[in-house]
Design a protein around this motif. Structure first.
Motif, PDB file in Angstrom:
ATOM      1  N   PRO A  35       0.839  -1.201   0.000  1.00 30.05           N
ATOM      2  CA  PRO A  35       0.000   0.000   0.000  1.00 30.05           C
ATOM      3  C   PRO A  35       0.870   1.245   0.000  1.00 30.05           C
ATOM      4  CG  PRO A  35      -0.727  -1.591   1.652  1.00 30.05           C
ATOM      5  CD  PRO A  35       0.592  -2.080   1.140  1.00 30.05           C
ATOM      6  N   PRO A  36       0.569   2.227  -0.830  1.00 29.33           N
ATOM      7  CA  PRO A  36       1.401   3.434  -0.890  1.00 29.33           C
ATOM      8  C   PRO A  36       1.250   4.276   0.369  1.00 29.33           C
ATOM      9  CG  PRO A  36      -0.578   3.713  -2.218  1.00 29.33           C
ATOM     10  CD  PRO A  36      -0.573   2.281  -1.765  1.00 29.33           C
ATOM     11  N   LEU A  37       2.338   4.933   0.743  1.00 30.92           N
ATOM     12  CA  LEU A  37       2.281   5.901   1.833  1.00 30.92           C
ATOM     13  C   LEU A  37       1.716   7.198   1.277  1.00 30.92           C
ATOM     14  CD1 LEU A  37       5.794   5.238   3.432  1.00 30.92           C
ATOM     15  CD2 LEU A  37       3.615   4.138   3.969  1.00 30.92           C
ATOM     16  N   THR A  38       0.970   7.927   2.086  1.00 34.33           N
ATOM     17  CA  THR A  38       0.334   9.159   1.614  1.00 34.33           C
ATOM     18  C   THR A  38       0.539  10.277   2.628  1.00 34.33           C
ATOM     19  OG1 THR A  38      -1.808   8.753   2.675  1.00 34.33           O
ATOM     20  CG2 THR A  38      -1.458   7.782   0.489  1.00 34.33           C
ATOM     21  N   LEU A  39       0.457  11.516   2.146  1.00 36.46           N
ATOM     22  CA  LEU A  39       0.621  12.671   3.027  1.00 36.46           C
ATOM     23  C   LEU A  39      -0.620  12.910   3.884  1.00 36.46           C
ATOM     24  CD1 LEU A  39       2.381  15.197   0.598  1.00 36.46           C
ATOM     25  CD2 LEU A  39       3.432  13.668   2.272  1.00 36.46           C
ATOM     26  N   GLU A  40      -1.771  12.427   3.464  1.00 32.83           N
ATOM     27  CA  GLU A  40      -3.044  12.707   4.153  1.00 32.83           C
ATOM     28  C   GLU A  40      -3.514  11.543   5.021  1.00 32.83           C
ATOM     29  OE1 GLU A  40      -2.821  12.806   0.717  1.00 32.83           O
ATOM     30  OE2 GLU A  40      -2.286  14.945   0.638  1.00 32.83           O
ATOM     31  N   TYR A  41      -2.635  10.621   5.327  1.00 32.68           N
ATOM     32  CA  TYR A  41      -3.049   9.374   5.972  1.00 32.68           C
ATOM     33  C   TYR A  41      -3.826   9.600   7.272  1.00 32.68           C
ATOM     34  CZ  TYR A  41      -2.805   4.503   7.454  1.00 32.68           C
ATOM     35  OH  TYR A  41      -3.138   3.230   7.835  1.00 32.68           O
ATOM     36  N   TYR A  42      -3.418  10.580   8.080  1.00 32.32           N
ATOM     37  CA  TYR A  42      -4.076  10.808   9.365  1.00 32.32           C
ATOM     38  C   TYR A  42      -5.007  12.024   9.349  1.00 32.32           C
ATOM     39  CZ  TYR A  42      -0.599   7.504  11.114  1.00 32.32           C
ATOM     40  OH  TYR A  42       0.176   6.378  11.318  1.00 32.32           O
ATOM     41  N   GLN A  43      -5.297  12.513   8.178  1.00 35.00           N
ATOM     42  CA  GLN A  43      -6.091  13.742   8.068  1.00 35.00           C
ATOM     43  C   GLN A  43      -7.442  13.623   8.767  1.00 35.00           C
ATOM     44  OE1 GLN A  43      -7.108  15.137   4.012  1.00 35.00           O
ATOM     45  NE2 GLN A  43      -6.283  17.107   4.639  1.00 35.00           N
ATOM     46  N   SER A  44      -8.070  12.482   8.653  1.00 40.07           N
ATOM     47  CA  SER A  44      -9.375  12.277   9.292  1.00 40.07           C
ATOM     48  C   SER A  44      -9.263  11.534  10.614  1.00 40.07           C
ATOM     49  CB  SER A  44     -10.309  11.502   8.350  1.00 40.07           C
ATOM     50  OG  SER A  44     -10.518  12.206   7.145  1.00 40.07           O
ATOM     51  N   SER A  45      -8.386  10.543  10.656  1.00 37.11           N
ATOM     52  CA  SER A  45      -8.321   9.682  11.844  1.00 37.11           C
ATOM     53  C   SER A  45      -7.590  10.316  13.019  1.00 37.11           C
ATOM     54  CB  SER A  45      -7.652   8.353  11.495  1.00 37.11           C
ATOM     55  OG  SER A  45      -6.340   8.577  10.988  1.00 37.11           O
ATOM     56  N   CYS A  46      -6.640  11.215  12.747  1.00 34.64           N
ATOM     57  CA  CYS A  46      -5.908  11.891  13.829  1.00 34.64           C
ATOM     58  C   CYS A  46      -5.333  13.201  13.304  1.00 34.64           C
ATOM     59  CB  CYS A  46      -4.789  11.003  14.375  1.00 34.64           C
ATOM     60  SG  CYS A  46      -4.035  11.642  15.906  1.00 34.64           S
ATOM     61  N   PRO A  47      -6.184  14.206  13.101  1.00 37.74           N
ATOM     62  CA  PRO A  47      -5.733  15.468  12.505  1.00 37.74           C
ATOM     63  C   PRO A  47      -4.714  16.232  13.344  1.00 37.74           C
ATOM     64  CG  PRO A  47      -8.000  15.650  13.299  1.00 37.74           C
ATOM     65  CD  PRO A  47      -7.634  14.211  13.376  1.00 37.74           C
ATOM     66  N   THR A  48      -4.587  15.897  14.619  1.00 38.51           N
ATOM     67  CA  THR A  48      -3.637  16.601  15.500  1.00 38.51           C
ATOM     68  C   THR A  48      -2.269  15.921  15.557  1.00 38.51           C
ATOM     69  OG1 THR A  48      -4.442  15.356  17.420  1.00 38.51           O
ATOM     70  CG2 THR A  48      -5.481  17.502  16.966  1.00 38.51           C
ATOM     71  N   ALA A  49      -2.095  14.828  14.829  1.00 40.59           N
ATOM     72  CA  ALA A  49      -0.884  14.018  14.961  1.00 40.59           C
ATOM     73  C   ALA A  49       0.393  14.819  14.707  1.00 40.59           C
ATOM     74  CB  ALA A  49      -0.951  12.820  14.007  1.00 40.59           C
TER      75      ALA A  49
END
Length: 342
Positions: A35-49
Motif C-alpha cells: 500500500p502506498p504511503l500518503t501525506l493525508e493518511y491521518y487527516q481524518s483519523s488523527c488530525p492533531t498528529a
C-alpha cells in the motif's frame, strides 16, 4: 596541507563500476505491491498528529539540543533493518530479542524517552491510530528543522512490526570503520544510491561520536588525510586527549562537526575537504582511492548548502519509504512503542 589526491587505474575504475552494478542487480524491488504511503493518511483519523509530534520535539530539543541528532539516528537505524517499521524501538522480552543491544546500536542509540512521551500524547488524543514507525519518521523530520535543517513532506501509513532482527541490526547498519565499497553496498542493498549515501551521511553535521568509534581513525590515517599544520595538530591533540589510545575512555564523546556541532548545515563536508573527518567511514567518501563519485558530491555539498539540503530532503523521503512488506500484513499500531500489542 592539501588532502592527498588519488586516482584509479582504468582497470580499478571498471572493477568498481562492475561491483556496483552487480550489487544493484541483487536489490529486489519488494515494495511494488505494498500500500502506498500518503501525506493525508491521518487527516481524518488523527488530525492533531503532526502538531503533537512537533510540539513535543520542540520541548525536547529546546531542553537538550543533542536530542535532534539522537532522534534522527533512531530513524536511520530503524529503516536499515526490516525497513521503517519501528523494530528498533522494541525492548527485549522473554519471547523477543530486540535490536537495541546489537553492536551498532548499543551505547549509540538514545532518545527513547522522547518517543515514549510523544506516543503517550498521541494515544491520549487518537488511541490506536498513529504507528510508532510514522511517529519516528515525523519526529526525525522535525528534529532536523529545529536545528536549522530543511523541511520535507513525510509520507505516512507505515505499520509497526511485531518482530525485530538482532542479526540484521548487527550486519546491515553501516559502521564507522568500514571502507567505502562496503558502505556503498549497504546503502545499495536498501535501494539507496551513492548519492543518497553522501547526502544522508551529512546528518553527521549534528551529533556526537563515541571514542570507541573514532579511536582507530585518530591513531591511524588522520594525519595522512589532514596533513600537518598547527590548527589540525591542535585539533588532533584535543581528540587524543578525549580518546586515549589505551586505558579506557571508550564512551568519551566528540562532535563529528566541530565547526557548528548543534546546527544543521554543510560544515561537515568542509571538514572532509580538509581531511579532518572524525569517522573513517565519513572521510572515506572523500579520501578513498575509490571515491570517484562520492568525492565530487562532497565537494559540491561543501560549497552549495542548498544543493545538500535538497538532496538530503529527497534522500530522507526515499529512505523513509523503505517499508517492511510483512508489516502491512501482520503489522499493527503499537500502544506502547517498546512492546508489541498482546
Amino acid at each position: 596541507m592539501a588532502v592527498p589526491q588519488f586516482s584509479l587505474s582504468p582497470y580499478l575504475q571498471f572493477l568498481t563500476l562492475v561491483i556496483f552494478f552487480i550489487l544493484s542487480v541483487f536489490v529486489v524491488n519488494s515494495h511494488a505491491d505494498e500500500p502506498p504511503l500518503t501525506l493525508e493518511y491521518y487527516q481524518s483519523s488523527c488530525p492533531t498528529a503532526l502538531e503533537i509530534v512537533r510540539k513535543e520535539m520542540e520541548c525536547a530539543v529546546l531542553s537538550e539540543p543533542r536530542l535532534a541528532a539522537s532522534i534522527l539516528r533512531l530513524h536511520f537505524h530503524d529503516c536499515f533493518v526490516q525497513g521503517c517499521d519501528a523494530s528498533v524501538l522494541l525492548d527485549d522480552t522473554i519471547t523477543l530479542q530486540g535490536e537495541k543491544k546489537a553492536p551498532p546500536n548499543i551505547n549509540s542509540l538514545r532518545g527513547f524517552g522522547v518517543i515514549d512521551r510523544i506516543k503517550n500524547k498521541l494515544e491520549s488524543d487518537c488511541p490506536g491510530v498513529v504507528s510508532c514507525a510514522d511517529l519516528l519518521a515525523i519526529a526525525a523530520r522535525d528534529a532536523v528543522i529545529l536545528v536549522g535543517g530543511p523541511y520535507w513532506d513525510v509520507p505516512l501509513g507505515r505499520k509497526d512490526s511485531r518482530s525485530a532482527s538482532f542479526t540484521l541490526a548487527s550486519t546491515d547498519i553501516p559502521t564507522p570503520n568500514q571502507g567505502l565499497l562496503t558502505l556503498i553496498s549497504k546503502f545499495i542493498l536498501q535501494g539507496l544510491s551513492a548519492t543518497d549515501m553522501v547526502a544522508l551521511v551529512g546528518a553527521h553535521t549534528i551529533g556526537l561520536a563515541s571514542c570507541q568509534n573514532f579511536r582507530a581513525r585518530i591513531y591511524g590515517d588522520f594525519e595522512e588525510t589532514a596533513g600537518r599544520n598547527p590548527l589540525t595538530e591542535t585539533y588532533l591533540s584535543n581528540l587524543r586527549s578525549v580518546c586515549p589510545a589505551t586505558g579506557g575512555g571508550d564512551k568519551n564523546k566528540s562532535a563529528m562537526d566541530y565547526i557548528t556541532p548543534n546546527y544543521f548545515d554543510n560544515a561537515f563536508y568542509r571538514i572532509l575537504l580538509k581531511g579532518e573527518g572524525l569517522l573513517n567511514s565519513d572521510q572515506e567518501m572523500y579520501s578513498s582511492l575509490l571515491s570517484i563519485e562520492t568525492k565530487h558530491l562532497v565537494q559540491k555539498y561543501a560549497v552549495d548548502m542548498l544543493a545538500f539540503f535538497q538532496q538530503f530532503s529527497d534522500s530522507m523521503v526515499k529512505m523513509g519509504n523503505i517499508t517492511n512488506p510483512d508489516s502491512f500484513i501482520t503489522g499493527e499500531v503499537r500502544r506502547n512503542c517498546r512492546f508489541i500489542n498482546t
